[in-house]
Motif scaffolding. Structure first.
Motif, PDB file in Angstrom:
ATOM      1  N   SER B  45       0.989  -1.257   0.071  1.00 20.81           N
ATOM      2  CA  SER B  45      -0.088  -0.015   0.036  1.00 20.81           C
ATOM      3  C   SER B  45       0.889   1.209   0.049  1.00 20.81           C
ATOM      4  O   SER B  45       0.797   2.147  -0.865  1.00 20.81           O
ATOM      5  CB  SER B  45      -0.996   0.066   1.197  1.00 20.81           C
ATOM      6  N   GLN B  87      -7.496   0.602  -0.346  1.00 18.64           N
ATOM      7  CA  GLN B  87      -7.285  -0.803   0.503  1.00 18.64           C
ATOM      8  C   GLN B  87      -8.730  -0.643   1.372  1.00 18.64           C
ATOM      9  O   GLN B  87      -9.781  -1.516   1.542  1.00 18.64           O
ATOM     10  CB  GLN B  87      -6.298  -1.190   1.070  1.00 18.64           C
ATOM     11  N   ASP B 173      -5.756  -1.369  -5.036  1.00 13.59           N
ATOM     12  CA  ASP B 173      -5.241  -1.819  -3.711  1.00 13.59           C
ATOM     13  C   ASP B 173      -6.240  -2.562  -3.152  1.00 13.59           C
ATOM     14  O   ASP B 173      -7.068  -2.415  -2.561  1.00 13.59           O
ATOM     15  CB  ASP B 173      -4.948  -0.717  -2.735  1.00 13.59           C
ATOM     16  N   GLU B 174      -5.861  -4.053  -3.388  1.00 14.83           N
ATOM     17  CA  GLU B 174      -6.833  -5.077  -2.788  1.00 14.83           C
ATOM     18  C   GLU B 174      -8.300  -4.899  -3.357  1.00 14.83           C
ATOM     19  O   GLU B 174      -9.073  -4.907  -2.390  1.00 14.83           O
ATOM     20  CB  GLU B 174      -6.774  -5.469  -1.437  1.00 14.83           C
TER      21      GLU B 174
END
Ligand code: ATP
Ligand code: MG
Lengths: 329, 253
Positions: B45, B87, B173-174
């Motif tokens: 991240s 995220q 991010d994810e």
């Protein structure tokens, strides 16, 4: 922005009608009182643009009110009346320009620092007028002649006439309300609300947030200036107290009391605030204590301010006003 | 090899004594999906934050289309075409899903300061918002207030908002974390499509998804690049097995 709910629209029309008819049946004292309230309502709406729609809690909004009030006095000639068409835009522009310059500094700070630094700048402006001869020092100074509203030699209306001035202020209050509603539907206004809700994501989505905040701060300063201009015209006198921190605090209380982020809430807040002030001050010497207590109660039990009363009538579900504002409709 | 659209060279970021990202170099090319793997706290991240401008570099350089953008603010980078998702869901909860995306698309509006225009009447912006919602699988959900969307839908909205800004580079991010199986599969399909004409960097813990779509994989651990290469190379790497793939796959939120 969704159109206002039906009950609110009805309340709105009824209030507007009541305000429009009010001078027909009342003494100059009350007409002047309501005029003063409407001026404060303009002032409160201008602050709501910052507090309720951009997430900027300014504790120095009186500075722009005061700057415009002093501006009209200082740019008017001493022995004759100035033109309304000239002094009004000039005073508003001077207030907006001051907000722009001060905004360049204060908008770099956030949260509690923003509150403190807006206050600090307002205090600087206060002392500028208090401690120098610029505007008569701590005694203040007079606006000897009220600006004239002339068109091709004809006087359209007379600001010195209680009723004329009342309707002039009423019209401006409506105009400011409609202007701000319009602004908040524009891309610029939508971005302001976005900044209030999630500033970081606005940066991330590509918004130069500082520039947007500066735009909001400048517009709010200009409109606050409009209120200051009108106040100077009403009383024919300015002194440093109109830009003291009390004034900044009072207008913030009007916004909170009325319900921030609604525009009509701060109008109601201005009415409630000034009327309480009148009522309690006639009642007892300790009126400020009483009034402070009452405001605390309102804020405790109606976190959305007076504006949330309208919502409660309609639905039991608690909705923040800004939600309704931001919904696409 | 084609020139990278977005690249980091020796990117480093310290938090006090901790080197969260330590001398990382990575190249993202148009037409490629570049997955970044690594255990919790590896610095994935933080690397995205450095590329997007959310965080300033401690050392190193970031280049976009050949230009050094290390010192540019995140809004500048976004307007240039570097888009990112978070995220931790980072939306406008009190706005409708549509308004979330509309505001995202509006950031590309050429005349943002026209105060007499009605924001909703800008067809191009509204169309971009609707398209983004549809791409992310939220067609027909535009009128719902974002805070009341399900967790999975909020994750989809997170992606829709990036898409609405029409970026060249997507730093995700994810994106799949918190999505249901069906939506996950849809999203993987979308990523595959997007990779055709974007540069995509995908940080993801879902191994099946990663190996299904990645053209290249970089594995990070302790802020550093452990291994970078084609998916087969990564699968075969002993070092990666030991640090990452070998571990019991610790899921996290
Ligand atoms: N703002 C911050 N301040 C201090 N330390 C931070 C900050 N952000 C990240 N870190 C630390 O940097 C390291 C890398 O964090 P990062 O979030 O980049 O890891 P990650 O690979 O994304 O992990 P995860 O898979 O859990 O999301 C961690 O040790 C984290 O605690
Ligand atoms: Mg992470």
């Amino acid at each position: 922005m969704t159109p206002l709910p039906k009950t609110l629209q009805a309340t709105f029309l009824a209030s507007a009608l009541a305000i429009a008819l009010f001078p027909l049946a009342n003494s100059p004292f009350y007409i002047e009182l309501v005029t003063k309230i409407m001026i404060m309502a303009i002032f409160a709406m201008s602050l709501d643009l910052l507090v309720g729609y951009t997430g900027l809690v300014s504790f120095g909004h009186a500075a722009y009110f005061g700057i415009a009030a002093y501006a009209v006095v200082l740019i008017s000639p001493k022995y004759e009346a100035a033109s309304l068409w000239l002094t009004l835009p000039a005073s508003v522009l001077i207030a907006a320009a001051s907000a722009f310059v001060i905004g360049l500094f204060v908008l770099r700070t956030k949260g509690i620092y923003f509150i403190m630094v807006t206050l600090a700048f307002a205090q600087m402006v206060y002392f500028l007028f208090h401690d120098t001869g610029l505007g008569g020092g701590s005694d203040g100074t007079y606006l000897n002649f009220k600006p004239e509203a002339k068109l091709a030699g004809y006087t359209l209306f007379d600001l010195g006439n209680t009723r004329h001035f009342y309707y002039f202020v009423f019209a401006l209050m409506l105009l400011v309300y409609l202007f701000l509603r319009r602004l908040l539907q524009s891309p610029l206004g939508r971005a302001f609300i976005g900044i209030k809700v999630n500033e970081h994501r606005m940066w991330s989505l590509g918004y130069p947030v500082l520039r947007y905040k500066l735009a909001s701060f400048t517009i709010a300063g200009g409109l606050g200036g409009l209120a200051g201009y009108l106040a100077a015209c009403q009383f024919g006198f300015v002194n440093p107290e109109i830009l003291s921190w009390h004034q900044s605090g009072n207008v913030l209380l009007m916004v909170i009391l009325g319900g921030m982020g609604t525009l009509y809430g701060p109008i109601a807040g201005a009415f409630a605030f000034v009327m309480m002030q009148e009522y309690f001050s006639a009642l007892t010497k300790h009126w400020q204590l009483l009034m402070g207590g009452l405001i605390v109660l309102v804020v405790l039990f109606f976190p959305g301010g007076l504006a949330s009363l309208a919502d409660r009538f309609k639905t039991r579900g608690v909705k923040k006003p800004v939600v309704a504002e931001a919904k696409h409709g | 090899m084609a020139e990278a659209l977005l690249s980091a060279a020796g990117a480093t970021r310290h938090f006090g004594g901790l080197a969260a990202v330590n001398n990382v170099s990575i190249e993202l090319q148009r037409g490629q999906l570049h997955a970044v793997l690594g255990p919790n706290g590896a610095g994935k991240s933080t690397l995205i934050n450095l590329l997007s401008g959310d965080l300033p570099l401690s050392a190193g350089t970031i280049r976009y289309k050949g230009r050094d953008i290390s010192a540019l603010s995140m809004d500048r980078r976004s307007r240039m075409g570097v888009g990112r998702s978070y995220q931790k869901t980072n939306i406008f909860p009190s706005f409708t899903a549509f308004e979330n995306c509309r505001l995202a698309a509006q950031s590309r509006d050429a005349r943002p300061f026209n105060i007499f225009a009605n924001a909703l009447h800008n067809r191009a912006v509204s169309a971009a918002a609707e398209r983004a919602l549809e791409q992310a699988g939220l067609a027909g959900r535009g009128e719902i207030v974002a805070a009341t969307l399900s967790h999975g839908e909020q994750r989809q909205l997170e992606i829709a908002m990036v898409l609405a800004t029409d970026p060249d580079v997507l730093l995700l991010d994810e994106p799949l974390a918190g999505m249901g199986a069906e939506e996950s599969a849809r999203m993987v399909e979308l990523l595959r499509k997007l990779a055709a004409d974007h540069a995509v960097m995908l940080v993801e813990h879902d191994m099946d998804a990663v190996f299904a779509v990645a053209d290249r994989i970089t594995v990070m651990a302790n802020g550093q690049v452990l291994e970078s290469g084609l998916p087969e190379q990564i699968r075969a790497s002993a070092a990666v097995k030991q640090v990452y793939l070998g571990e019991d796959e610790e899921r996290h939120v």
